[in-house]
Design an enzyme around this catalytic site. Structure first.
Site: not given
Ligand code: GLN
Ligand code: ZN
Length: 749
Positions: A421, A684
């Protein structure tokens, strides 16, 4: 008329983030539980004294928490899902919050429309014995400091249930909870408590009216205890529930006069003579000082009703603002003088209470107004932004080719492309770099060179892991919003302005105080460094306008939509620059889109229309061959699926694992036609998912989607994890993807 000042909750993280530090030490085995609890006690005692010294007459007590106040109430009431019953005490509490090997944590989700997250209670038939001892101990301790001013804060049973996953029917659970609440109220009465606040923010939700009978049953039972009850609502108006809420057998009712239409409702229906009104007039969700010329007329209007007794108070708990703006010494004085954090808000409450009592507060009023005048001169509107906004055309919001037509020109990837992500672990080493850079111990060149080493290592690792679309790792970012705000004008940053996001995770929301302008590229350098090290595509990585807006404290002098468009224009220039620098894939994270939804569905479409327009304004500048990704987390997508589609991103990656594929189901059932990144494991939790678990998640996940539409990724950024967790987890994720690819190939043959 009797006027008193009151509070509904206070920041609970410690002025210097003591609770976070103690929690993290405890989790890593470097602190005993007694030492942790001692820190929490000291923090709350300091909070109580601050409120006492400010002159608050009814002080909300009992909202301090080790992780989350909703979890606290699940825990005390014995709402312990089976999988946690094998543990006891703190081990059980933190298992519910964070999960354990093979035991997933409770789901985490946004608290109403705030950026705070709570743990979703799960209620099954078996309720364990309640235990209120920690709460009662806290109340007695508070009494020794605050005496009669102590007003315990309870989370109301209806709100608790409304926010829970409940297997039984609601009536049945309410009847089980009533004796527990009665028991607690009786004990509080025996302690000599004069009144109890029961927080029922669920009363402002769109469906609250359908809960009428539950509320009536609950409160008629609770009133039998004979301790005065103060029903507290916030975040919006009572809407159609107003008339019957006024009739509930409680002593006092609190309404939020900073949001929604409570003043109109009050005018239309009046207020019961025999009750006290809590006037939530100091905005607990924003950091701006009150403007006397706006607030005092509202108070006078309220004063015209024949209400015998008023509490003047913040609109909600002050947990949504930092402790003390006076500590922000580096901010320009003109700005600092119009900021109001928790301590300043206490003063505002006392000042307004004095004003309503008819005391002469002219000097204070003049000084507030003069602060605002000086601020307006300090931060005038920016002409070029204003003109650019005015000249926008519909084509600026539209990519030049539609999804179906541009798809083939975008990068080719294997089936089930794997990616992450964006962020990789923010190790102590990385954080140290930033601290040293800020202190001037590292020059900009030295700092950037050190960041580049991190980027290079992460690219090497991602290649070794055989991920398909790489990221640079976001090592240069403290936070996905702060990082952008720091480079845009119109944003200010605090040094100590921490607020709790969830558990031990705190954020320092930026303050939008003026027109937003991008003066220089913000992310292009790091992108180029990363892309130069690999043949594989690296994602450009941006935060989308609504998330920047929702996770900042917004201005109150212009509409949120206008602020979102200003941010979108800045991002639009960044997208164009990334593309020019060679980015084939650009991710624009919009995790806060859903949480910005107004609480009342009647107001959704207006919000969604400008919010999706802002995303489109930021991204539509991309060429057809550039693949635009977005990412969202912690949300129920079901009801906004068409709006998500309207963003027109080519790929969306979602949080999916804590809610066992529910998000993916919502997306597929809603007929989502673009590509979807399946969040295959919960970042998480510190637990490393096995290949089998991921494979299973993937297999159930793909059931309803065309295979070509599916991506594989963790469910959020990895910055809070350690490398020792990230590496094996990603290894297993790639391994599971390979197994799935081979299975699919076999079936296809
Ligand atoms: N690009 C961000 C990360 O990887 C996305 C974080 C999020 O969605 N809270 O930290
Ligand atoms: Zn996220």
């Amino acid at each position: 008329m009797r006027i008193q000042s009151a509070t509904l909750g206070y920041p609970r993280i410690g002025k210097n983030r003591e609770v976070k530090k103690a929690l993290e030490a405890f989790w890593s085995g470097n602190c005993e539980s007694e030492a942790l609890l001692q820190i929490v006690r000291e923090t709350e005692e300091s909070n109580w004294k601050t409120q006492l010294e400010a002159g608050i007459e009814r002080i909300g007590v009992g909202d301090t928490t080790l992780y989350d106040h909703v979890l606290d109430w699940s825990f005390r009431l014995g709402l312990i899902p089976k999988r946690f019953q094998q543990y006891n005490g703190l081990e059980r509490y933190f298992a519910m919050a964070r999960g354990k090997e093979g035991v997933p944590a409770l789901e985490i989700t946004k608290w109403f429309d705030t950026n705070y997250h709570y743990l979703v209670p799960e209620i099954a038939s078996e309720i364990l014995p309640a235990d209120f001892s920690d709460f009662l101990e806290r109340i007695s301790r508070a009494q020794t400091i605050l005496g009669k001013r102590v007003t315990p804060i309870l989370l109301g049973a209806c709100t608790l249930l409304r926010l829970s996953k409940v297997e039984l029917n609601i009536e049945q659970v309410i009847s089980q909870l009533i004796p527990l609440y009665i028991n607690l109220l009786t004990k509080l009465k025996n302690l000599g408590v004069e009144e109890v606040q029961i927080h029922e923010p669920a009363l402002v939700l769109g469906d609250a009216h359908s809960w009428k009978e539950h509320f009536q049953t609950l409160y008629s039972s609770l009133s039998s205890v004979g301790i005065p009850l103060h029903l507290v609502t916030y975040f919006d108006d009572l809407g159609e529930t107003y008339p019957w809420v006024m009739e509930l057998p409680v002593t006092a009712i609190s309404l939020d006069f900073t949001r929604g239409r409570n003043l109109e409702l009050l005018k239309a229906y009046g207020f019961p003579e025999n009750k006290r009104l809590g006037v939530g007039i100091v905005d607990a969700r924003n950091i701006w000082q009150i403007r006397p010329e706006k607030v005092i007329p509202i108070l006078s209007e309220i004063g015209n009703f024949n209400i015998t007794s008023l509490d003047i108070q913040p609109s909600a708990s002050l947990q949504f603002v930092p402790y003390d703006s006076a500590r922000e010494k580096h901010l320009p004085e003109q700005l600092r003088n119009v900021l109001s954090f928790a301590e300043q808000k206490l003063k505002e409450v006392v000042f307004l209470a004095q004003t309503v009592k008819g005391e002469n507060t002219e000097i204070e009023q003049k000084s507030l107004s003069s602060n605002w005048n000086k601020f307006e001169q300090f931060s005038p509107a920016n002409q070029s932004v204003q003109e650019r906004l005015k000249s926008l055309k519909s084509g600026d919001f539209q990519r030049s080719l539609s999804y179906g037509l541009r798809l083939d020109s975008q990068i080719t990837l294997p089936l089930f492309p794997t990616t992450t992500i964006g962020s990789f672990p923010q190790t102590p080493e990385v954080r140290q770099l930033r601290v040293r850079y800020k202190r001037g111990e590292l020059s900009q060149e030295e700092y950037q060179a050190a960041i580049d080493v991190q980027i290079a290592e992460s690219i090497k690792l991602q290649e070794e892991l055989e991920l398909d679309v790489l990221v640079h790792g976001e090592f240069e970012r403290t936070d996905m919003v702060e990082f952008f705000g720091q480079q845009l004008s119109g944003f200010a940053f605090t040094e100590n302005g921490w607020v709790q996001s969830y558990g031990s995770r705190y954020v320092r929301p930026p303050i939008i105080y003026g027109d937003v302008i991008r003066t220089l590229p913000m992310t292009v350098r790091e992108f180029k460094v990363a892309q130069s090290l690999t043949e594989k595509p690296v994602k450009g990585m941006l935060t989308a306008p609504v998330t920047i807006l929702n996770w900042s404290y917004p201005r109150t002098d212009i509409a949120r939509s206008e602020q979102a468009f200003q941010i979108a224009l800045a991002l639009r220039d960044e997208v164009a620059d990334l593309e020019a620098a060679g980015a084939k894939v650009i991710q624009v994270d919009e995790p806060a889109l859903r949480e910005g939804l107004p609480l009342k569905p009647q107001r959704w479409s207006e919000y969604l229309s400008w919010a999706t327009d802002a995303f489109r304004l930021a991204t539509a500048v991309a060429q057809p061959q550039t693949q635009i990704h977005t990412h969202m987390c912690y949300c129920e997508f079901g009801d906004i699926i068409k709006d998500i589609e309207r963003l027109d991103a080519d790929v969306i990656s979602i949080e999916n694992s804590r809610s066992s594929n529910q998000t993916l189901r919502e997306i597929t059932e809603g007929g989502y036609s673009h590509q979807v990144g399946n969040g295959v494991y919960d970042i998480h939790s510190p637990v490393v998912p096995t290949t089998e678990q991921i494979l299973q998640q993937l297999q159930t996940g793909i059931a309803n989607l065309p295979l070509k539409q599916i991506w594989v990724n963790p469910d959020c950024g990895l910055k809070t994890r350690r490398w020792a967790e990230v590496v094996p987890a990603l290894k297993n994720m790639v391994e599971a993807t390979k197994i799935l690819r081979s299975k699919v190939n076999v079936t296809e043959k």
